[in-house]
Write an enzyme that holds these catalytic residues in place. Structure first.
Site, PDB file in Angstrom:
ATOM      1  N   HIS A  97      83.990  -0.689  50.289  1.00  0.00           N
ATOM      2  CA  HIS A  97      83.963   0.634  49.637  1.00  0.00           C
ATOM      3  C   HIS A  97      85.287   1.396  49.676  1.00  0.00           C
ATOM      4  CE1 HIS A  97      82.502   2.755  53.606  1.00  0.00           C
ATOM      5  NE2 HIS A  97      83.429   1.862  53.835  1.00  0.00           N
ATOM      6  N   HIS A  98      86.301   0.877  50.376  1.00  0.00           N
ATOM      7  CA  HIS A  98      87.593   1.576  50.402  1.00  0.00           C
ATOM      8  C   HIS A  98      88.515   1.185  49.244  1.00  0.00           C
ATOM      9  CE1 HIS A  98      86.481   3.304  54.168  1.00  0.00           C
ATOM     10  NE2 HIS A  98      86.528   2.167  54.834  1.00  0.00           N
TER      11      HIS A  98
END
Ligand SMILES: [Zn+2]
Ligand SMILES: [Zn+2]
Length: 330
Positions: A97-98
């Site tokens: 998710h980064h």
């Protein structure tokens, strides 16, 4: 490790559990979620084994193919659910998710959360919920859908003031038509199950009842466990079971069970495995009990005060934006 754990605990011999073979991310999806220049840079690192994606994310030979298959697994799962082949999926490696359009880091190369959401949008889904309970803010995923009311992201994480990626403040609620559809809630160091569960009950059910998600992508956040080495929250698997059970129930209520779990973060093997066992237990209905756990701290008054203040702030900004003040917990 996950495979062995699931096997040893009897999950893989259950008649309702099957292993799907992951497909790599398609060129089309890769070019939707990442800039051509970034893909070129990752490919170069992959071919030479030299260079880094970011300071915390070293390169290695074959990193492009590796990232493509680990992220592709999430899309494979989403497709399997969308086609009705399975009700739910667990992607043990998923939850990068980064990663952003032009940037990788925080151990993330390709953003599979965004890739799955785009794939579902292409399949005609109108309301996709990304429920990100990883201890770190879902900063990459947030950038893709910040203007988009068809994708709601709820991210619960440790206070970004000191915690990576130093993003995900409560004020960041989305833009344009997406205003109110990006929800950030953060917790002070040493928060335990008590304050976390209270915040969950106050914030999440009204949003879910309002949004009525057709598909839920859920990151359970095993790195928020008290045994995790990379963060400072003090959750136990009781809390992980509680929120997983909730999203499983909501998936059946609003989306014929369409739920994908991306196991994502988790940096202490012991608690990571307990988390996997608990999630698989909820999804499959097969019994699994992790050992009893006792965090080293309890919620004190200061923690409660900060969390109550943060809850009120989320409600003031988001609930009023969406006009859901009057929806109560079911
Ligand atoms: Zn994390
Ligand atoms: Zn189910």
């Amino acid at each position: 490790m996950v495979h062995d754990f699931l096997d040893q605990n009897g999950f893989l011999s259950q008649p309702n559990v099957e292993i799907l073979t992951p497909e790599p991310l398609s060129k089309e999806l890769l070019e939707t979620i990442h800039a051509k220049e970034y893909l070129k840079a990752v490919r170069k690192i992959s071919e030479t084994g030299r260079g880094e994606i970011a300071i915390d994310t070293p390169g290695f030979l074959g990193i492009f193919e590796n990232a493509s298959i680990t992220s592709g697994a999430t899309v494979t799962g989403a497709r399997a659910v969308a086609s009705g082949k399975v009700d739910h999926f667990l992607s043990p490696t998923g939850g990068f998710h980064h990663a952003k359009f032009e940037w990788g880091g925080g151990f993330c190369i390709f953003n599979d959360v965004a890739a799955a959401a785009y794939e579902l949008k292409n399949l005609g889904y109108q309301r996709i919920l990304i429920a990100d309970f990883d201890v770190h803010h879902g900063n990459g995923t947030q950038t893709y859908f910040y203007n988009d009311p068809h994708v709601m992201q709820i991210s619960f994480h440790e206070d970004p003031e000191w915690m990576y990626p130093h993003d995900g403040f409560i004020e960041d609620i989305g833009e344009g038509h997406g205003r109110g559809y990006n929800i950030n809630m953060h917790f002070p160091m040493d928060s335990c199950d008590g304050v976390y569960r209270h915040a969950f009950d106050e914030i999440v059910p009204p949003l879910v009842e309002f949004f009525k998600p057709e598909f839920i992508i859920f990151l359970p956040g095993f790195d928020a466990h008290y045994k995790d080495r990379l963060a400072h929250l003090n959750l136990t698997t009781d809390l992980i079971r509680y929120i997983t059970t909730y999203f499983h129930r909501m998936a059946h209520k609003f989306g014929q069970g369409q739920l994908g779990v991306l196991a994502g973060g988790g940096y202490t093997n012991e608690s990571f495995k307990w988390g996997i066992g608990v999630v698989m237990s909820v999804l499959s209905g097969y019994k699994y009990e992790p050992p009893k756990q006792k965090p080293p701290f309890e919620d004190d008054k200061e923690t409660w005060d900060i969390v109550q203040m943060n809850i009120q702030k989320v409600k003031r900004l988001v609930f009023s934006e969406l006009g859901i003040w009057n929806i109560h917990n079911p």
